[in-house]
Motif scaffolding. Structure first.
Motif, PDB file in Angstrom:
ATOM      1  N   ASN A  42       0.909  -1.176   0.077  1.00 19.49           N
ATOM      2  CA  ASN A  42      -0.066  -0.147   0.046  1.00 19.49           C
ATOM      3  C   ASN A  42       0.615   1.313  -0.025  1.00 19.49           C
ATOM      4  N   ALA A  43       2.205   1.247  -0.262  1.00 18.79           N
ATOM      5  CA  ALA A  43       2.980   2.491  -0.279  1.00 18.79           C
ATOM      6  C   ALA A  43       3.206   2.651  -1.761  1.00 18.79           C
ATOM      7  N   LYS A  44       3.789   4.064  -1.758  1.00 14.14           N
ATOM      8  CA  LYS A  44       4.109   4.742  -3.150  1.00 14.14           C
ATOM      9  C   LYS A  44       5.736   4.101  -3.141  1.00 14.14           C
ATOM     10  N   LYS A  45       6.069   3.888  -4.659  1.00 16.33           N
ATOM     11  CA  LYS A  45       7.190   3.295  -4.754  1.00 16.33           C
ATOM     12  C   LYS A  45       7.943   3.912  -6.014  1.00 16.33           C
ATOM     13  N   ILE A  46       9.077   4.198  -6.015  1.00 12.21           N
ATOM     14  CA  ILE A  46      10.006   4.540  -6.894  1.00 12.21           C
ATOM     15  C   ILE A  46      11.430   3.826  -7.032  1.00 12.21           C
ATOM     16  N   ILE A  47      11.933   3.691  -8.280  1.00 14.11           N
ATOM     17  CA  ILE A  47      13.241   2.970  -8.487  1.00 14.11           C
ATOM     18  C   ILE A  47      14.076   4.018  -9.317  1.00 14.11           C
ATOM     19  N   ILE A  48      15.149   4.355  -8.994  1.00 16.26           N
ATOM     20  CA  ILE A  48      15.843   5.610  -9.834  1.00 16.26           C
ATOM     21  C   ILE A  48      17.450   5.142  -9.822  1.00 16.26           C
ATOM     22  N   LYS A  49      18.083   5.594 -10.754  1.00 15.72           N
ATOM     23  CA  LYS A  49      19.597   5.289 -10.630  1.00 15.72           C
ATOM     24  C   LYS A  49      20.199   6.108  -9.602  1.00 15.72           C
ATOM     25  N   ASN A  50      21.111   5.437  -8.808  1.00 14.81           N
ATOM     26  CA  ASN A  50      21.701   6.010  -7.608  1.00 14.81           C
ATOM     27  C   ASN A  50      22.854   6.700  -8.045  1.00 14.81           C
ATOM     28  N   ASP A  51      23.207   7.720  -7.226  1.00 13.36           N
ATOM     29  CA  ASP A  51      24.328   8.571  -7.523  1.00 13.36           C
ATOM     30  C   ASP A  51      25.136   8.980  -6.114  1.00 13.36           C
ATOM     31  N   GLU A  52      26.233   9.625  -6.189  1.00 14.56           N
ATOM     32  CA  GLU A  52      26.714  10.014  -4.491  1.00 14.56           C
ATOM     33  C   GLU A  52      25.766  10.767  -3.891  1.00 14.56           C
ATOM     34  N   VAL A  53      25.228  11.586  -4.503  1.00 14.49           N
ATOM     35  CA  VAL A  53      24.320  12.589  -3.837  1.00 14.49           C
ATOM     36  C   VAL A  53      23.130  12.021  -3.099  1.00 14.49           C
ATOM     37  N   LEU A  54      22.387  11.021  -3.892  1.00 11.96           N
ATOM     38  CA  LEU A  54      21.307  10.298  -3.557  1.00 11.96           C
ATOM     39  C   LEU A  54      21.776   9.427  -2.572  1.00 11.96           C
ATOM     40  N   ASN A  55      22.870   8.561  -2.643  1.00 10.66           N
ATOM     41  CA  ASN A  55      23.433   7.763  -1.796  1.00 10.66           C
ATOM     42  C   ASN A  55      23.672   8.340  -0.269  1.00 10.66           C
ATOM     43  N   SER A  56      24.308   9.352  -0.286  1.00 11.04           N
ATOM     44  CA  SER A  56      24.660  10.132   0.962  1.00 11.04           C
ATOM     45  C   SER A  56      23.404  10.721   1.854  1.00 11.04           C
ATOM     46  N   PHE A  57      22.250  11.016   0.880  1.00 12.20           N
ATOM     47  CA  PHE A  57      21.000  11.312   1.622  1.00 12.20           C
ATOM     48  C   PHE A  57      20.227  10.422   2.044  1.00 12.20           C
ATOM     49  N   PHE A  58      19.983   9.293   1.283  1.00 13.75           N
ATOM     50  CA  PHE A  58      18.874   8.331   1.655  1.00 13.75           C
ATOM     51  C   PHE A  58      19.490   7.178   2.255  1.00 13.75           C
ATOM     52  N   GLU A  59      20.884   7.093   2.534  1.00 13.46           N
ATOM     53  CA  GLU A  59      21.482   5.933   3.157  1.00 13.46           C
ATOM     54  C   GLU A  59      20.824   5.806   4.704  1.00 13.46           C
ATOM     55  N   ASP A  60      20.580   7.071   5.307  1.00 16.72           N
ATOM     56  CA  ASP A  60      19.903   6.987   6.595  1.00 16.72           C
ATOM     57  C   ASP A  60      18.652   6.338   6.817  1.00 16.72           C
ATOM     58  N   PHE A  61      17.936   6.355   5.614  1.00 16.21           N
ATOM     59  CA  PHE A  61      16.553   5.674   5.792  1.00 16.21           C
ATOM     60  C   PHE A  61      16.534   3.946   5.089  1.00 16.21           C
ATOM     61  N   GLU A  62      17.587   3.621   5.204  1.00 12.36           N
ATOM     62  CA  GLU A  62      17.779   2.139   4.324  1.00 12.36           C
ATOM     63  C   GLU A  62      17.110   1.156   5.307  1.00 12.36           C
ATOM     64  N   ASP A  63      16.192   0.481   4.794  1.00 11.51           N
ATOM     65  CA  ASP A  63      15.499  -0.599   5.139  1.00 11.51           C
ATOM     66  C   ASP A  63      16.178  -2.028   5.072  1.00 11.51           C
ATOM     67  N   PHE A  64      16.365  -2.500   6.382  1.00 10.75           N
ATOM     68  CA  PHE A  64      17.245  -3.762   6.546  1.00 10.75           C
ATOM     69  C   PHE A  64      16.258  -4.953   6.977  1.00 10.75           C
ATOM     70  N   ALA A  65      15.273  -4.828   6.877  1.00 13.30           N
ATOM     71  CA  ALA A  65      14.165  -5.813   6.924  1.00 13.30           C
ATOM     72  C   ALA A  65      14.661  -7.042   5.996  1.00 13.30           C
ATOM     73  N   PRO A  66      14.218  -8.178   6.482  1.00 11.65           N
ATOM     74  CA  PRO A  66      14.202  -9.133   5.339  1.00 11.65           C
ATOM     75  C   PRO A  66      13.512  -9.015   4.367  1.00 11.65           C
ATOM     76  N   VAL A  67      13.673  -9.643   2.986  1.00 13.57           N
ATOM     77  CA  VAL A  67      13.121  -9.207   1.808  1.00 13.57           C
ATOM     78  C   VAL A  67      12.383 -10.679   1.540  1.00 13.57           C
ATOM     79  N   THR A  68      12.806 -11.844   1.415  1.00 15.24           N
ATOM     80  CA  THR A  68      11.974 -12.938   0.978  1.00 15.24           C
ATOM     81  C   THR A  68      11.935 -13.876   2.247  1.00 15.24           C
ATOM     82  N   GLU A  69      11.336 -14.844   1.916  1.00 16.97           N
ATOM     83  CA  GLU A  69      10.984 -15.822   3.178  1.00 16.97           C
ATOM     84  C   GLU A  69      12.274 -16.657   3.450  1.00 16.97           C
ATOM     85  N   ASP A  70      12.988 -16.809   2.471  1.00 15.40           N
ATOM     86  CA  ASP A  70      14.362 -17.409   3.054  1.00 15.40           C
ATOM     87  C   ASP A  70      15.191 -16.532   3.921  1.00 15.40           C
ATOM     88  N   GLU A  71      15.303 -15.161   3.333  1.00  9.98           N
ATOM     89  CA  GLU A  71      15.965 -14.303   4.353  1.00  9.98           C
ATOM     90  C   GLU A  71      15.417 -14.121   5.760  1.00  9.98           C
TER      91      GLU A  71
END
Length: 86
Positions: A42-71
């Motif tokens: 139910n969330a809004k999503k976007i996928i974009i090409k990463n660069d150094e500015v985006l990486n430094s800004f958004f790394e604080d919001f990184e989701d480390f929750a498991p993705v797959t059932e195996d994980e």
């Protein structure tokens, strides 16, 4: 630095107002981000090409929750082993 950045915006409305959470995921593969994004249907999503500015800004919001059932199973197994050793 990973090639792609996935960003998810989760809005939760309540009597007190609207709560907004931003979660991110970095990957060299779009399919990994797409799979992760499906766990927030139910969330809004976007996928974009990463660069150094985006990486430094958004790394604080990184989701480390498991993705797959195996994980999820591996994370639970690791947690159980840690708790057993305490």
């Amino acid at each position: 630095m990973k090639k792609y950045l996935g960003i998810i915006k989760i809005e939760t409305e309540s009597f007190m107002g609207t709560n907004i959470r931003i979660l991110t995921k970095f990957s060299d593969y779009k399919r990994v981000i797409n799979k992760w994004a499906k766990s927030y249907p139910n969330a809004k999503k976007i996928i974009i090409k990463n660069d150094e500015v985006l990486n430094s800004f958004f790394e604080d919001f990184e989701d480390f929750a498991p993705v797959t059932e195996d994980e999820k199973k591996n994370a639970q197994k690791l947690y159980d082993e840690i708790m057993k050793n305490d």
